[in-house]
Write an enzyme that holds these catalytic residues in place. Structure first.
Site, mmCIF file in Angstrom:
data_model
loop_
_atom_site.group_PDB
_atom_site.id
_atom_site.type_symbol
_atom_site.label_atom_id
_atom_site.label_comp_id
_atom_site.label_asym_id
_atom_site.label_seq_id
_atom_site.Cartn_x
_atom_site.Cartn_y
_atom_site.Cartn_z
ATOM 1 N N GLY A 76 1.556 2.734 -2.754
ATOM 2 C CA GLY A 76 1.050 3.518 -3.877
ATOM 3 C C GLY A 76 1.546 3.043 -5.231
ATOM 4 C CE LYS A 77 3.619 -2.791 -4.870
ATOM 5 N NZ LYS A 77 3.242 -2.586 -3.463
ATOM 6 C CE LYS A 79 0.425 -6.771 -8.005
ATOM 7 N NZ LYS A 79 0.785 -5.629 -7.160
ATOM 8 N N GLY A 82 3.774 -6.015 -2.665
ATOM 9 C CA GLY A 82 4.334 -5.700 -1.351
ATOM 10 C C GLY A 82 5.616 -4.894 -1.444
ATOM 11 C CG ASP A 119 -2.755 -4.149 -7.499
ATOM 12 O OD1 ASP A 119 -3.628 -3.651 -6.764
ATOM 13 O OD2 ASP A 119 -1.778 -4.765 -7.062
ATOM 14 C CG ASP A 131 -2.041 -1.060 1.067
ATOM 15 O OD1 ASP A 131 -2.377 -1.433 -0.079
ATOM 16 O OD2 ASP A 131 -2.513 -1.538 2.110
ATOM 17 C CG HIS A 141 -2.065 6.775 -6.911
ATOM 18 N ND1 HIS A 141 -3.429 6.942 -6.941
ATOM 19 C CD2 HIS A 141 -1.530 8.022 -6.900
ATOM 20 C CE1 HIS A 141 -3.715 8.236 -6.946
ATOM 21 N NE2 HIS A 141 -2.584 8.908 -6.924
#
Length: 197
Positions: free
Chosen positions: A11-12, A29, A94, A38, A9, A14
């Protein structure tokens, strides 16, 4: 090019949206753990992006080494094949020491499959420590950091310390939504494009 984060979390995704929308990258991904993909975030905000199937899909939203056992899906790091695309963003899962299988981490995959890295970070108490630790680990393992993207409302003192201590390039990405995405990504593109060429 890899997008990795200082933790889960960070912000990858985003950042992935911003890079794909601003520069026309394709998206992949590496491992998706959990049904909320994602890639769907990329598709929502950057509909013209070429999106490849996930390298490995796991149903359990947990660390991959646990999720694979829980789902009874057994694989090793070397089973994951990266698409042959020279214009590709690879979003990891992660942080860089997140297990990728029972014996390896995301960092092990990156070391074996060398590519440039963009690191996603953000502002919170402790983020300087997490950011510098991640930078040092990437550098010590021979990975080139294009820049660190700080996500959220800018805190100059945080930026200054990270930049002075590590001598890495820094860029900024503000949080966006459907109403302001064009404005935010235009600003981001102007700031980061000098590091991408």
């Amino acid at each position: 090019m890899y997008i990795c984060g200082i933790h889960t979390d960070a912000g990858k995704s985003h950042l992935g949206v911003a890079l794909c929308k601003a520069f026309g990258f394709s998206y992949f991904k590496l491992i998706q753990a959990g049904k909320e993909r994602d890639a769907d975030i990329i598709k929502k905000y950057s509909s013209n992006t070429k999106i490849y199937d996930d390298g490995m899909f796991l149903y359990t939203p947990a660390s991959p080494h646990f999720a694979m056992k829980n789902d009874e899906i057994y694989y090793s790091m070397d089973d994951i094949k990266v698409p042959n695309d020279n214009n590709l963003i690879i979003e990891l899962a992660g942080g860089i020491y997140c297990p990728i299988d029972e014996n390896n981490t995301m960092l092990d995959f990156m070391k074996k499959n060398k590519k440039d890295v963009i690191l996603a970070s953000r502002y919170y108490l402790g983020s300087i420590n997490h950011t510098i630790l991640t930078i040092k680990a990437l550098q010590e393992n021979g990975l080139n950091i294009v820049c660190v993207v700080m996500i959220g409302e800018i805190i100059p003192s945080t930026d200054e310390f990270i930049k002075e201590y590590t001598n890495v390039n820094l860029a900024h990405l503000e949080y966006f939504n459907e109403n302001n995405i064009e404005e935010k990504i235009k600003k981001f593109k102007k700031e980061i494009e000098k590091y991408l060429h």
